[in-house]
Each structure stands twice: as structure tokens, then as C-alpha cells.
Design a protein around this motif. Structure first.
Motif, PDB file in Angstrom:
ATOM      1  N   LEU A 154      15.502  -4.492  -0.116  1.00  0.00           N
ATOM      2  CA  LEU A 154      15.828  -3.942  -1.431  1.00  0.00           C
ATOM      3  C   LEU A 154      14.916  -2.741  -1.648  1.00  0.00           C
ATOM      4  O   LEU A 154      13.882  -2.826  -2.305  1.00  0.00           O
ATOM      5  CB  LEU A 154      15.639  -5.001  -2.519  1.00  0.00           C
ATOM      6  N   GLY A 156      16.573   0.591  -1.763  1.00  0.00           N
ATOM      7  CA  GLY A 156      17.436   1.730  -2.057  1.00  0.00           C
ATOM      8  C   GLY A 156      17.126   2.263  -3.444  1.00  0.00           C
ATOM      9  O   GLY A 156      15.985   2.202  -3.899  1.00  0.00           O
ATOM     10  N   CYS A 192       7.442  -1.128  -7.254  1.00  0.00           N
ATOM     11  CA  CYS A 192       6.334  -0.220  -7.576  1.00  0.00           C
ATOM     12  C   CYS A 192       5.192  -0.990  -8.226  1.00  0.00           C
ATOM     13  O   CYS A 192       4.174  -0.399  -8.586  1.00  0.00           O
ATOM     14  CB  CYS A 192       6.833   0.913  -8.460  1.00  0.00           C
ATOM     15  N   ILE A 286       4.479   5.772   5.606  1.00  0.00           N
ATOM     16  CA  ILE A 286       5.744   6.493   5.688  1.00  0.00           C
ATOM     17  C   ILE A 286       5.409   7.976   5.537  1.00  0.00           C
ATOM     18  O   ILE A 286       4.766   8.353   4.556  1.00  0.00           O
ATOM     19  CB  ILE A 286       6.672   6.128   4.500  1.00  0.00           C
ATOM     20  N   LEU A 288       6.058  11.257   4.168  1.00  0.00           N
ATOM     21  CA  LEU A 288       6.882  11.624   3.016  1.00  0.00           C
ATOM     22  C   LEU A 288       8.174  12.291   3.467  1.00  0.00           C
ATOM     23  O   LEU A 288       8.155  13.196   4.291  1.00  0.00           O
ATOM     24  CB  LEU A 288       6.120  12.587   2.102  1.00  0.00           C
TER      25      LEU A 288
HETATM   26  N1  SAH Z   1      11.535   0.935  -6.656  1.00  0.00           N
HETATM   27  C1  SAH Z   1      11.108   0.230  -5.504  1.00  0.00           C
HETATM   28  C2  SAH Z   1      12.051   0.287  -4.327  1.00  0.00           C
HETATM   29  C3  SAH Z   1      12.789   1.543  -4.031  1.00  0.00           C
HETATM   30  S1  SAH Z   1      11.964   2.890  -3.252  1.00  0.00           S
HETATM   31  C4  SAH Z   1       9.740   0.665  -5.105  1.00  0.00           C
HETATM   32  O1  SAH Z   1       9.160   1.511  -5.763  1.00  0.00           O
HETATM   33  O2  SAH Z   1       9.195   0.113  -4.169  1.00  0.00           O
HETATM   34  C5  SAH Z   1      11.615   2.375  -1.615  1.00  0.00           C
HETATM   35  C6  SAH Z   1      10.349   3.011  -1.058  1.00  0.00           C
HETATM   36  O3  SAH Z   1      10.548   4.389  -0.728  1.00  0.00           O
HETATM   37  C7  SAH Z   1       9.199   2.960  -2.038  1.00  0.00           C
HETATM   38  O4  SAH Z   1       8.037   2.628  -1.360  1.00  0.00           O
HETATM   39  C8  SAH Z   1       9.153   4.389  -2.508  1.00  0.00           C
HETATM   40  O5  SAH Z   1       7.912   4.695  -3.062  1.00  0.00           O
HETATM   41  C9  SAH Z   1       9.468   5.139  -1.238  1.00  0.00           C
HETATM   42  N2  SAH Z   1       9.854   6.541  -1.424  1.00  0.00           N
HETATM   43  C10 SAH Z   1      10.512   7.107  -2.441  1.00  0.00           C
HETATM   44  N3  SAH Z   1      10.681   8.420  -2.251  1.00  0.00           N
HETATM   45  C11 SAH Z   1      10.119   8.706  -1.063  1.00  0.00           C
HETATM   46  C12 SAH Z   1       9.967   9.895  -0.297  1.00  0.00           C
HETATM   47  N4  SAH Z   1      10.430  11.069  -0.736  1.00  0.00           N
HETATM   48  N5  SAH Z   1       9.338   9.804   0.881  1.00  0.00           N
HETATM   49  C13 SAH Z   1       8.879   8.623   1.345  1.00  0.00           C
HETATM   50  N6  SAH Z   1       8.989   7.466   0.675  1.00  0.00           N
HETATM   51  C14 SAH Z   1       9.588   7.503  -0.521  1.00  0.00           C
END
Ligand code: SAH
Length: 342
Positions: A154, A156, A192, A286, A288
Motif C-alpha cells: 500500500l 500508491g 507517513c 530510495i 528520489l
Molecule cells: N502515504 C504513504 C504511502 C504512499 S507514498 C506514505 O507516506 O508512506 C509511498 C512512498 O513513496 C513513501 O515513502 C513516500 O514518501 C515515497 N515517495 C513519494 N514521493 C517520492 C519521490 N518523488 N521519490 C521517492 N520517494 C517518494
């Protein structure tokens, strides 16, 4: 208002059949059809026509359409843009791993958490998804690809814990032996860090993996990139994670998007190592994903390596996420965003 039958559990559908003075086994038949990705009640050919008619009248069977489908030329990752019954759109991504297929699915249309680096939150929250609409992403991706999806993340569009009850119901449905039968250990939920909801989730003692989007080890840095940090600071989130681990016995996985010059310095790595040391935590770095509107840059591979080494030297396990589907905007609301602004 018709009943959203795909959001009902097997017991609830059996209950409905009893109410309609139908034999109980009709409930199991209907449940099986739904979870095989059936698109309409008329396809449920082992039900009497009269029952199909009543279902048609009183129940709705959600069925999204594929608005766009992109296949990565590099690694076969498939990204879907679904159109929901009310015209809203959400995304899912299907990735192939050694162990099988994994789907990254959306839990809301948009998001209200406002993370500075994320494309999903740019237009705010439109609405939460129903359990049926989360299930549909699995059912219809499986159908489209002719595969079985064994793992669910989960991660997305949306904040799953901001749609708590529907997400929990979805988990129950996806996990049900008469349905998709996806084991809880094959499911990850990413948040988050909504502290009260993390505590509430712990109460259910599910064996899923909780991923927490930390992205910074200190409030000064996290405040800059995640507005939610003003409500739940780093240490408060980490304490909730410790309680979660204590209650469920499941180690937390922390996500950390590496943003050049913002959260990726050696100092950040040392601080993170200090805070996570001895907690059994896992860190998922990750790089970015560059989002046009955001103006933040990914860290250099060299800095990611240094950061990794500082963490591993402190005994923390680190993985650097492979970048699947980078040629198809396969991350974080990027496709929905592009389509909307076109
Ligand atoms: N809202 C939830 C799940 C969705 S985002 C959360 O915050 O965990 C899934 C993951 O992708 C999260 O860790 C989020 O911080 C990350 N994410 C969002 N935008 C990103 C980006 N541009 N580059 C890398 N990771 C990103």
C-alpha cells in the motif's frame, strides 16, 4: 444507494442472502465470482436469474476501466491508470520479482499529507477509496496480465492510515481464504507516521509489514519536507514504532528518499544510525524520483553509498530500492498528475 457488494465480507454476503431468504451457499458463490474479477451480475451463471435480477437492482459491482497502461521497456513493470465509477483516477504498478508479482496500489484519490517531494499530494485529497476499489486494482490487473499477484504494497496514491477503516476492511478481504488469499506477511502498509493510527493498527496485531516514511532523522529536516512532522515529530513517530514492534513482533521498515543536500549528508546518516541502532529496524533507501513540479534533486550514487555505509557500520540493515519502471513515471502519482494536467 445500492450496496457496494464487493466491499462486503463473505459472512456479510451470506447474511444478505439469509435476509433475502436465499440458501446460504449462494453467498459463497457470489463471493467467489466477485473475487475472481467478475464484471457484472449477469456473468454469475450458476445463480438463478431471479437472484441475479435482485442483485442488479439492489447492489453495485464496481468495475474500473483502464484509462492508460504503460509497460516499461526496461523491466516489464506495468503501470495502470484506472478510471473509477465517478470518473476519478488512481494508479497502480505491477512489478515482477523472483518470488512473484507484486502490486503497489492506491488507497485514496489524491492525498492531504503535503510531502514536498511527492506528486500525489499536489492537488490535495479528493476522496478516500472504498475497499472494493482497492481490491479492484488487484483483480483487474491480474485479469489483464493473466497472472496471480502474490504481494501487495500500500504505497500508491494516498495515506492508508488516513482511510483506516476501509483499508482494514480491504486487508481482510484480500487476506480471506475464499478470496485472493494473500497472506498478511505478503502485504506492506506504508505510512507517513500518523501516530494514533499506528497505535490503533497495532491493536489488530496483523502480521503485515509496516513501512514508515521517515525521510529524516531530525525535526528540523523533516519539518522542511513533511508537513505532518509538525503534528507528529520524529521521536514521537519512533516511539510509536517501538510500541508497534513490541505489540506485533514485526520489525519496522523505514523508507528514506534521498534528496540531494536536504537529508542525505553524513551528519543525517549518523543521526539516523544513532536513533535506529538496536531497534532491529530496516532502512529502505530510495533515490528520489524527480518530480517536475517539486524542484528537489536526487542524491548522487556516491552519496547514497556513503550514507548506506554509515548505517550498515552501525549494524542497521539497508536496502537501496531498485528503480523499476523509471521510464514510465512509475512512481507516486506521476501518471495521474500528467493525465490531469493534459
Ligand atoms: N502515504 C504513504 C504511502 C504512499 S507514498 C506514505 O507516506 O508512506 C509511498 C512512498 O513513496 C513513501 O515513502 C513516500 O514518501 C515515497 N515517495 C513519494 N514521493 C517520492 C519521490 N518523488 N521519490 C521517492 N520517494 C517518494
Amino acid at each position: 444507494m445500492k450496496t457496494d457488494i464487493k466491499s462486503l465480507t463473505l459472512d456479510e454476503i451470506v447474511g444478505l442472502m439469509e435476509q433475502w431468504e436465499q440458501p446460504r451457499f449462494r453467498g459463497a458463490q457470489i463471493y467467489a465470482w466477485i473475487h475472481a474479477g467478475c464484471r457484472s451480475f449477469s456473468e454469475m451463471t450458476n445463480l438463478p436469474a431471479s437472484l441475479r435480477g435482485r442483485l442488479e437492482e439492489e447492489c453495485a459491482l464496481t468495475c474500473p476501466s483502464i484509462l492508460r497502461r504503460q509497460v516499461s521497456q526496461k523491466d516489464g513493470t506495468v503501470k495502470y491508470l484506472w478510471e473509477l465509477g465517478d470518473g476519478n483516477t488512481v494508479e497502480s504498478v505491477v512489478m515482477k520479482y523472483r518470488y512473484g508479482h507484486s502490486i503497489c496500489l492506491s488507497t485514496q484519490v489524491g492525498c492531504r499529507m503535503g510531502c514536498r517531494f511527492c506528486a500525489s499530494t499536489l492537488g490535495g485529497l479528493v476522496r478516500c477509496l472504498e475497499p472494493s476499489e482497492m481490491l479492484d486494482q488487484i483483480l483487474f490487473a491480474q485479469k489483464d496480465l493473466g497472472i496471480r499477484i502474490s504481494n501487495v504494497v500500500l504505497m500508491g496514491i494516498g495515506e492508508p492510515l488516513d482511510n483506516f477503516d476501509s483499508v482494514l476492511r480491504f486487508l481482510r478481504l484480500a487476506n480471506s481464504p475464499e478470496g485472493l488469499n494473500i497472506g498478511m506477511r505478503h502485504i506492506s502498509l506504508s505510512t507517513c507516521g500518523l501516530v494514533e493510527k499506528v497505535d490503533k493498527l497495532a491493536e489488530y496485531n496483523l502480521q503485515l509489514t509496516l513501512s514508515v516514511s521517515l525521510h529524516a532523522p531530525d525535526d528540523d529536516t523533516r519539518d522542511l519536507i513533511m508537513p505532518v512532522n509538525r503534528k507528529y515529530g520524529v521521536d514521537e513517530v519512533l516511539r510509536a514504532c517501538a510500541r508497534y514492534f513490541e505489540k506485533t513482533g514485526r520489525r519496522i521498515s523505514y523508507e528514506y528518499a534521498m534528496i540531494r543536500g536536504v537529508n542525505d549528508t553524513d551528519r543525517h546518516a549518523r543521526m539516523l544510525a544513532e536513533k535506529l541502532k538496536g531497534t532491529g529496524a530496516h532502512v529502505n533507501l530510495i533515490r528520489l524520483n524527480y518530480v517536475e513540479e517539486r524542484g528537489l534533486e536526487p542524491s548522487t550514487p556516491r552519496q547514497i553509498e556513503r550514507f548506506t555505509r554509515i548505517l550498515t557500520d552501525s549494524g542497521i540493515t539497508v536496502t537501496v530500492r531498485r528503480r523499476l519502471g523509471s521510464d514510465i513515471d512509475a512512481s507516486c502519482g506521476q501518471l495521474r498528475r500528467k493525465t490531469e494536467s493534459n
